[in-house]
Design a protein around this motif. Sequence first.
Motif, PDB file in Angstrom:
ATOM      1  N   ASP A  13      -4.822  -4.668   5.985  1.00  0.00           N
ATOM      2  CA  ASP A  13      -4.370  -4.554   7.580  1.00  0.00           C
ATOM      3  C   ASP A  13      -3.047  -3.557   7.676  1.00  0.00           C
ATOM      4  OD1 ASP A  13      -6.488  -5.961   8.490  1.00  0.00           O
ATOM      5  OD2 ASP A  13      -5.351  -7.919   8.318  1.00  0.00           O
ATOM      6  N   SER A  14      -2.098  -3.802   6.450  1.00  0.00           N
ATOM      7  CA  SER A  14      -0.930  -2.774   6.476  1.00  0.00           C
ATOM      8  C   SER A  14      -1.009  -1.726   5.792  1.00  0.00           C
ATOM      9  CB  SER A  14       0.139  -3.851   6.009  1.00  0.00           C
ATOM     10  OG  SER A  14       1.528  -3.416   6.169  1.00  0.00           O
ATOM     11  N   SER A  15       0.030  -1.141   6.038  1.00  0.00           N
ATOM     12  CA  SER A  15      -0.135   0.476   5.367  1.00  0.00           C
ATOM     13  C   SER A  15       0.802   0.666   4.252  1.00  0.00           C
ATOM     14  CB  SER A  15      -0.022   1.358   6.382  1.00  0.00           C
ATOM     15  OG  SER A  15       0.995   1.448   6.998  1.00  0.00           O
ATOM     16  N   THR A  16       1.677  -0.338   3.827  1.00  0.00           N
ATOM     17  CA  THR A  16       2.850  -0.152   2.858  1.00  0.00           C
ATOM     18  C   THR A  16       2.216   0.051   1.848  1.00  0.00           C
ATOM     19  OG1 THR A  16       3.917  -1.838   4.249  1.00  0.00           O
ATOM     20  CG2 THR A  16       4.916  -1.348   1.813  1.00  0.00           C
ATOM     21  N   GLY A  17       1.119  -0.694   1.153  1.00  0.00           N
ATOM     22  CA  GLY A  17       0.727  -0.362  -0.197  1.00  0.00           C
ATOM     23  C   GLY A  17      -0.112   0.857  -0.110  1.00  0.00           C
ATOM     24  N   ARG A  18      -0.898   1.259   0.670  1.00  0.00           N
ATOM     25  CA  ARG A  18      -1.379   2.384   0.761  1.00  0.00           C
ATOM     26  C   ARG A  18      -0.360   3.817   0.762  1.00  0.00           C
ATOM     27  NH1 ARG A  18      -3.263   3.765   6.323  1.00  0.00           N
ATOM     28  NH2 ARG A  18      -1.300   4.552   6.470  1.00  0.00           N
ATOM     29  N   ASN A  19       0.470   3.577   1.487  1.00  0.00           N
ATOM     30  CA  ASN A  19       1.637   4.760   1.577  1.00  0.00           C
ATOM     31  C   ASN A  19       2.245   4.794   0.257  1.00  0.00           C
ATOM     32  OD1 ASN A  19       1.214   5.243   4.065  1.00  0.00           O
ATOM     33  ND2 ASN A  19       2.762   4.075   4.927  1.00  0.00           N
ATOM     34  N   LEU A  20       2.855   3.525  -0.308  1.00  0.00           N
ATOM     35  CA  LEU A  20       3.371   3.690  -1.880  1.00  0.00           C
ATOM     36  C   LEU A  20       2.268   4.497  -2.818  1.00  0.00           C
ATOM     37  CD1 LEU A  20       5.263   2.904  -4.049  1.00  0.00           C
ATOM     38  CD2 LEU A  20       4.114   0.711  -4.233  1.00  0.00           C
ATOM     39  N   ASN A  21       1.125   4.048  -2.722  1.00  0.00           N
ATOM     40  CA  ASN A  21       0.141   4.876  -3.731  1.00  0.00           C
ATOM     41  C   ASN A  21      -0.024   6.277  -3.393  1.00  0.00           C
ATOM     42  OD1 ASN A  21      -0.916   2.780  -5.784  1.00  0.00           O
ATOM     43  ND2 ASN A  21      -0.834   1.542  -3.865  1.00  0.00           N
ATOM     44  N   LEU A  22      -0.358   6.536  -2.122  1.00  0.00           N
ATOM     45  CA  LEU A  22      -0.351   8.075  -1.812  1.00  0.00           C
ATOM     46  C   LEU A  22       0.762   8.852  -2.300  1.00  0.00           C
ATOM     47  CD1 LEU A  22      -1.750   7.907   1.963  1.00  0.00           C
ATOM     48  CD2 LEU A  22      -2.732   8.805  -0.122  1.00  0.00           C
ATOM     49  N   VAL A  23       2.057   8.333  -2.322  1.00  0.00           N
ATOM     50  CA  VAL A  23       3.224   8.905  -2.846  1.00  0.00           C
ATOM     51  C   VAL A  23       3.314   9.177  -4.206  1.00  0.00           C
ATOM     52  CG1 VAL A  23       5.694   8.804  -3.136  1.00  0.00           C
ATOM     53  CG2 VAL A  23       4.944   8.312  -1.044  1.00  0.00           C
ATOM     54  N   VAL A  24       2.824   8.074  -5.037  1.00  0.00           N
ATOM     55  CA  VAL A  24       2.602   8.258  -6.389  1.00  0.00           C
ATOM     56  C   VAL A  24       1.493   9.267  -6.836  1.00  0.00           C
ATOM     57  CG1 VAL A  24       2.040   6.782  -8.468  1.00  0.00           C
ATOM     58  CG2 VAL A  24       3.528   5.898  -6.835  1.00  0.00           C
ATOM     59  N   VAL A  48      -7.106   3.761  -7.114  1.00  0.00           N
ATOM     60  CA  VAL A  48      -7.518   2.443  -6.502  1.00  0.00           C
ATOM     61  C   VAL A  48      -6.595   1.591  -5.891  1.00  0.00           C
ATOM     62  CG1 VAL A  48      -7.878   0.232  -8.084  1.00  0.00           C
ATOM     63  CG2 VAL A  48      -8.788   2.308  -8.913  1.00  0.00           C
ATOM     64  N   GLY A  49      -5.401   1.814  -5.963  1.00  0.00           N
ATOM     65  CA  GLY A  49      -4.287   1.292  -5.203  1.00  0.00           C
ATOM     66  C   GLY A  49      -4.309   1.821  -3.938  1.00  0.00           C
ATOM     67  N   THR A  50      -4.805   3.083  -3.619  1.00  0.00           N
ATOM     68  CA  THR A  50      -4.906   3.479  -2.166  1.00  0.00           C
ATOM     69  C   THR A  50      -6.108   3.063  -1.501  1.00  0.00           C
ATOM     70  OG1 THR A  50      -3.705   5.614  -3.009  1.00  0.00           O
ATOM     71  CG2 THR A  50      -5.193   5.725  -0.951  1.00  0.00           C
ATOM     72  N   ALA A  51      -7.098   2.883  -2.186  1.00  0.00           N
ATOM     73  CA  ALA A  51      -8.171   2.302  -1.612  1.00  0.00           C
ATOM     74  C   ALA A  51      -8.145   0.722  -1.276  1.00  0.00           C
ATOM     75  CB  ALA A  51      -9.420   2.304  -2.749  1.00  0.00           C
ATOM     76  N   LEU A  52      -7.346   0.048  -2.152  1.00  0.00           N
ATOM     77  CA  LEU A  52      -7.225  -1.277  -1.789  1.00  0.00           C
ATOM     78  C   LEU A  52      -6.170  -1.447  -0.534  1.00  0.00           C
ATOM     79  CD1 LEU A  52      -6.374  -2.867  -5.413  1.00  0.00           C
ATOM     80  CD2 LEU A  52      -8.453  -3.174  -3.766  1.00  0.00           C
ATOM     81  N   GLY A  53      -5.167  -0.418  -0.451  1.00  0.00           N
ATOM     82  CA  GLY A  53      -4.109  -0.436   0.482  1.00  0.00           C
ATOM     83  C   GLY A  53      -5.126   0.233   1.909  1.00  0.00           C
ATOM     84  N   ALA A  54      -6.094   0.933   1.864  1.00  0.00           N
ATOM     85  CA  ALA A  54      -6.809   1.486   3.085  1.00  0.00           C
ATOM     86  C   ALA A  54      -7.868   0.262   3.453  1.00  0.00           C
ATOM     87  CB  ALA A  54      -7.651   2.542   2.578  1.00  0.00           C
ATOM     88  N   LEU A  55      -8.057  -0.875   2.809  1.00  0.00           N
ATOM     89  CA  LEU A  55      -8.923  -1.855   3.139  1.00  0.00           C
ATOM     90  C   LEU A  55      -8.011  -2.959   3.845  1.00  0.00           C
ATOM     91  CD1 LEU A  55     -11.304  -2.104   0.134  1.00  0.00           C
ATOM     92  CD2 LEU A  55     -11.860  -1.034   2.540  1.00  0.00           C
TER      93      LEU A  55
END
Length: 73
Positions: A47-58, A38-45
């Motif tokens: 503009d920035s990639s910080t949240g997406r990258n954090l969730n991808l690592v987790v 869910v966090g990765t999907a929100l991060g993908a939507l």
Amino acid sequence: MLNLVSILVGLVTFPVMLVALIPLLGWLNYLVIPMALVGTALGALSDSSTGRNLNLVVLVIGFVRLWLGGFFF
């Protein structure tokens, strides 16, 4: 805004993932993986990639831990 929500999801999921690294608590990864998705999907939507990258690592750490435990522990 979505990046901030994604980071918050990642910050909630990260400590749960750390607890799931303890032997016999690997079943917690069944909670970590959907939360990180869910966090990765929100991060993908966003503009920035910080949240997406954090969730991808987790997500990757949780999946690898679950895989090493034979998808059970």
